[in-house]
Design a protein around this motif. Structure first.
Motif, mmCIF file in Angstrom:
data_model
loop_
_atom_site.group_PDB
_atom_site.id
_atom_site.type_symbol
_atom_site.label_atom_id
_atom_site.label_comp_id
_atom_site.label_asym_id
_atom_site.label_seq_id
_atom_site.Cartn_x
_atom_site.Cartn_y
_atom_site.Cartn_z
ATOM 1 N N ASP A 92 0.855 -1.190 0.000
ATOM 2 C CA ASP A 92 0.000 0.000 0.000
ATOM 3 C C ASP A 92 0.890 1.239 0.000
ATOM 4 O OD1 ASP A 92 -1.694 2.132 0.533
ATOM 5 O OD2 ASP A 92 -2.953 0.984 1.887
ATOM 6 N N VAL A 93 0.700 2.132 -0.973
ATOM 7 C CA VAL A 93 1.544 3.329 -1.096
ATOM 8 C C VAL A 93 1.368 4.292 0.066
ATOM 9 C CG1 VAL A 93 1.678 3.219 -3.601
ATOM 10 C CG2 VAL A 93 -0.153 4.540 -2.525
ATOM 11 N N ASN A 94 0.305 4.145 0.846
ATOM 12 C CA ASN A 94 0.055 5.068 1.952
ATOM 13 C C ASN A 94 0.519 4.536 3.301
ATOM 14 O OD1 ASN A 94 -1.132 7.118 0.360
ATOM 15 N ND2 ASN A 94 -2.961 5.856 0.183
ATOM 16 N N ASP A 95 1.321 3.468 3.315
ATOM 17 C CA ASP A 95 1.951 2.998 4.550
ATOM 18 C C ASP A 95 3.256 3.765 4.726
ATOM 19 O OD1 ASP A 95 -0.083 1.149 4.680
ATOM 20 O OD2 ASP A 95 1.154 -0.548 4.054
ATOM 21 N N PHE A 96 3.452 4.362 5.911
ATOM 22 C CA PHE A 96 4.695 5.107 6.127
ATOM 23 C C PHE A 96 4.934 5.366 7.609
ATOM 24 C CE2 PHE A 96 1.470 8.482 5.552
ATOM 25 C CZ PHE A 96 1.693 9.270 6.671
ATOM 26 N N PHE A 97 6.173 5.750 7.902
ATOM 27 C CA PHE A 97 6.563 6.335 9.172
ATOM 28 C C PHE A 97 7.195 7.677 8.833
ATOM 29 C CE2 PHE A 97 9.867 7.656 12.018
ATOM 30 C CZ PHE A 97 9.259 7.574 13.258
ATOM 31 N N VAL A 98 6.885 8.721 9.618
ATOM 32 C CA VAL A 98 7.425 10.035 9.334
ATOM 33 C C VAL A 98 7.821 10.732 10.633
ATOM 34 C CG1 VAL A 98 5.188 11.235 9.355
ATOM 35 C CG2 VAL A 98 7.054 12.153 7.980
ATOM 36 N N ALA A 99 8.943 11.485 10.590
ATOM 37 C CA ALA A 99 9.369 12.375 11.671
ATOM 38 C C ALA A 99 9.378 13.783 11.097
ATOM 39 C CB ALA A 99 10.751 11.998 12.182
ATOM 40 N N GLN A 100 8.736 14.725 11.797
ATOM 41 C CA GLN A 100 8.595 16.087 11.273
ATOM 42 C C GLN A 100 8.863 17.120 12.355
ATOM 43 O OE1 GLN A 100 4.506 15.515 9.875
ATOM 44 N NE2 GLN A 100 5.267 15.589 7.765
ATOM 45 N N VAL A 101 9.183 18.346 11.903
ATOM 46 C CA VAL A 101 9.411 19.476 12.799
ATOM 47 C C VAL A 101 8.582 20.662 12.308
ATOM 48 C CG1 VAL A 101 11.439 20.308 11.516
ATOM 49 C CG2 VAL A 101 11.176 20.898 13.935
ATOM 50 N N SER A 102 8.133 21.473 13.272
ATOM 51 C CA SER A 102 7.412 22.706 12.971
ATOM 52 C C SER A 102 8.041 23.834 13.769
ATOM 53 C CB SER A 102 5.931 22.568 13.357
ATOM 54 O OG SER A 102 5.273 23.823 13.231
ATOM 55 N N ASN A 103 8.131 25.016 13.169
ATOM 56 C CA ASN A 103 8.612 26.181 13.908
ATOM 57 C C ASN A 103 7.505 27.224 14.088
ATOM 58 O OD1 ASN A 103 8.444 27.289 11.350
ATOM 59 N ND2 ASN A 103 10.545 28.045 11.307
ATOM 60 N N ASN A 104 6.244 26.818 13.795
ATOM 61 C CA ASN A 104 5.113 27.735 13.956
ATOM 62 C C ASN A 104 3.975 27.078 14.747
ATOM 63 O OD1 ASN A 104 4.014 25.982 12.062
ATOM 64 N ND2 ASN A 104 4.230 27.423 10.364
#
Length: 191
Positions: free
Chosen positions: A38-50
């Motif tokens: 499935d193309v929508n299987d994922f793990f993600v790490a993200q950052v926000s500064n707002n």
């Protein structure tokens, strides 16, 4: 096991304002049993500064990756976003399959953010050397050599000046009293 969408683990707001640099380190686990299904299987790490209004991806493990081992990851945040007083981190695991879904697991541990203090004024950059110009620019210090007058701490020299980042003593005074029976010297402490 995540089913039918994405689950996010999101940090509270934290401040990195006044830091020239910051590094986030974490340990992650991502199990994707049905690799590539499935193309929508994922793990993600993200950052926000707002405060989470928008996100920048630090790492994305897609549907073709199975990382079912504890893995330490580190990222220099200033290379992704400007550092502000309104920072957030988030980690997501997604099972994009319909029906029963795929077997997707995500886990996080030991999340640490370390900031490196930056400058805000020229005074923050003072290296206590009269022979350098101490300047703060965009949170970073620069200390460049100057040619200002200075004092080398020797009262017997005059017109001391900076050269190559150090104070160089000028010429010594003439202490000769024209008496051939005395040895004439200058005392560096008293002049």
């Amino acid at each position: 096991d995540v089913d039918g969408g994405v689950v996010y683990l999101e940090s509270p707001v934290f401040s990195l304002s006044g830091n020239a640099a910051a590094q986030v380190t974490f340990v992650r686990w991502f199990f994707n049993r049905d690799i590539g299904e499935d193309v929508n299987d994922f793990f993600v790490a993200q950052v926000s500064n707002n405060g989470g209004s928008s996100w920048v991806t630090l790492e994305n493990l897609g549907t073709n990756i199975n990382a079912n081992t504890w893995t330490t990851r580190s990222f220099d945040l200033e290379t992704f976003v400007s550092l502000t007083g309104n920072m957030k981190l988030r980690f997501g695991a997604s099972d994009g399959a319909g029906g029963n879904g795929n077997l997707i697991e995500g886990a996080m541990d030991d999340v640490v953010v370390l900031g490196t203090a930056g400058c805000t004024t020229n005074g923050d950059c003072n290296d206590n050397n009269p022979c350098t110009n101490d300047v703060c620019s965009s949170g970073s210090c620069s200390n460049t050599n100057n040619t200002n007058s200075c004092s080398d701490g020797n009262a017997c020299t005059t017109n001391d000046a900076c050269s190559g980042g150090v104070c160089v003593g000028g010429p010594a005074p003439n202490c000769n009293d024209s008496n051939p029976c005395t040895t004439d010297t200058c005392s560096p402490a008293s002049g």
